[in-house]
Write an enzyme that holds these catalytic residues in place. Sequence first.
Site, short mmCIF file in Angstrom:
data_model
loop_
_atom_site.label_atom_id
_atom_site.label_comp_id
_atom_site.label_asym_id
_atom_site.label_seq_id
_atom_site.Cartn_x
_atom_site.Cartn_y
_atom_site.Cartn_z
N GLY A 1 -20.43 20.17 -7.61
CA GLY A 1 -20.30 20.52 -6.20
C GLY A 1 -19.25 21.58 -5.96
O GLY A 1 -19.46 22.54 -5.21
N ASP B 1 -12.85 26.33 -14.96
CA ASP B 1 -12.37 24.99 -14.62
C ASP B 1 -12.20 24.21 -15.91
O ASP B 1 -12.70 24.63 -16.96
CB ASP B 1 -13.35 24.28 -13.68
N LYS C 1 -9.95 25.96 -0.56
CA LYS C 1 -10.84 24.91 -0.07
C LYS C 1 -10.04 23.66 0.26
O LYS C 1 -8.88 23.53 -0.13
CB LYS C 1 -11.91 24.58 -1.09
N HIS D 1 -6.54 17.39 -17.64
CA HIS D 1 -6.70 17.77 -16.24
C HIS D 1 -5.38 18.20 -15.63
O HIS D 1 -5.32 19.13 -14.82
CB HIS D 1 -7.30 16.61 -15.45
N ASP E 1 -10.19 26.31 -6.99
CA ASP E 1 -9.29 25.68 -6.01
C ASP E 1 -7.85 25.94 -6.44
O ASP E 1 -7.59 26.49 -7.51
CB ASP E 1 -9.57 24.18 -5.86
N ASN F 1 -23.91 -9.54 -25.38
CA ASN F 1 -23.10 -9.66 -24.16
C ASN F 1 -22.21 -8.44 -23.94
O ASN F 1 -21.31 -8.47 -23.11
CB ASN F 1 -22.25 -10.93 -24.20
#
Length: 326
Positions: free
Chosen positions: A236, A229, A201, A138, A178, A45
């Site tokens: 993308g 990055d 962007k 991040h 960015d 499960n």
Amino acid sequence: MSGVKRPTEKHLMLFTGRANPELAEEIAALMGVQLTPSRLISYANSEIYVRYEESVRGSDAFVIQSHPANVNEWLMEQLIMVDALKRASAKRITVVAPCYPYARQDKKHLGREPISARLIADLFWAAGADRIMSVDLHTSQIQGFFNGPLDHLSALPVLSAHVAAKYDVSNMTVVSPDAGRVRLADNWCDTLGAPLAIIHKRHDPTIANQVKVHEVVGKVAGRTCLLVDDMIDTAGTVCQAAQALRDHGAERIIIAATHPILSGPAAERLNAFGVEEVIFTNTLPMSADIQINNMTVLSIAPLLAQAIHEIFEDGSVASLFSHGAS
């Protein structure tokens, strides 16, 4: 003398979840220790069972787990591992999460949204973790989400050493894809002694994972451009940024990122674009189904092994911290 307690000798123990055992094995080998035998089972499960096959009482425990897809499964497994250690009287428990789960959900953009990165920190704390170790968060504000120490390590020395050894940095421009990655790119500039360029962007709020590139700010014509990055997911953003660089006359394009999430069309996009090299670390395992041309994967294990050693010895990990990442 009878009745006098002797100091308990410190005892380091390493544990690994099932998401990326190869990374944990490499860390253990570098440190000259063995991973603690553990029994980890997923029931029919999908519930997870954990039991350690050796006593962990009084240990300084480090629980190593990557968080690729399915993120929730591996997160839950790590939480259960921490809980098992706490209930078995481990002295100190450090969560080693090279790629912090839910890191991109670090703030509210709209009403009625969660701050999931904070929730993850709360869950680790509730499970019994005393400390968290991660690489290239991040955003650095995540460090403040945890009630104990959060060691924010930087993969920049690992990645930049490879770039500096392979390419002529005198003709290189470091490019932020960015505005949010400008601080990261600036750290690369300081390390390589290269100038900075920025891709301006704007995200399209109506379409997930879609962006519109506007312009390039900085000198890129005729130069080797290094797009940096913290992570690549669907690719993308970096592919549109790379196209903007090509349109502005970049001679060669290299991509470097710490975390290879590589969801959906990422490999296809990167291969179709044909960049000079794509460089990652192994904070996340690379699926055998993902084939990217000109890809290099560098090991983050030496950095993590050094940090674990410093924490265990109550030394300093300051030199391993992220260099002002935002």
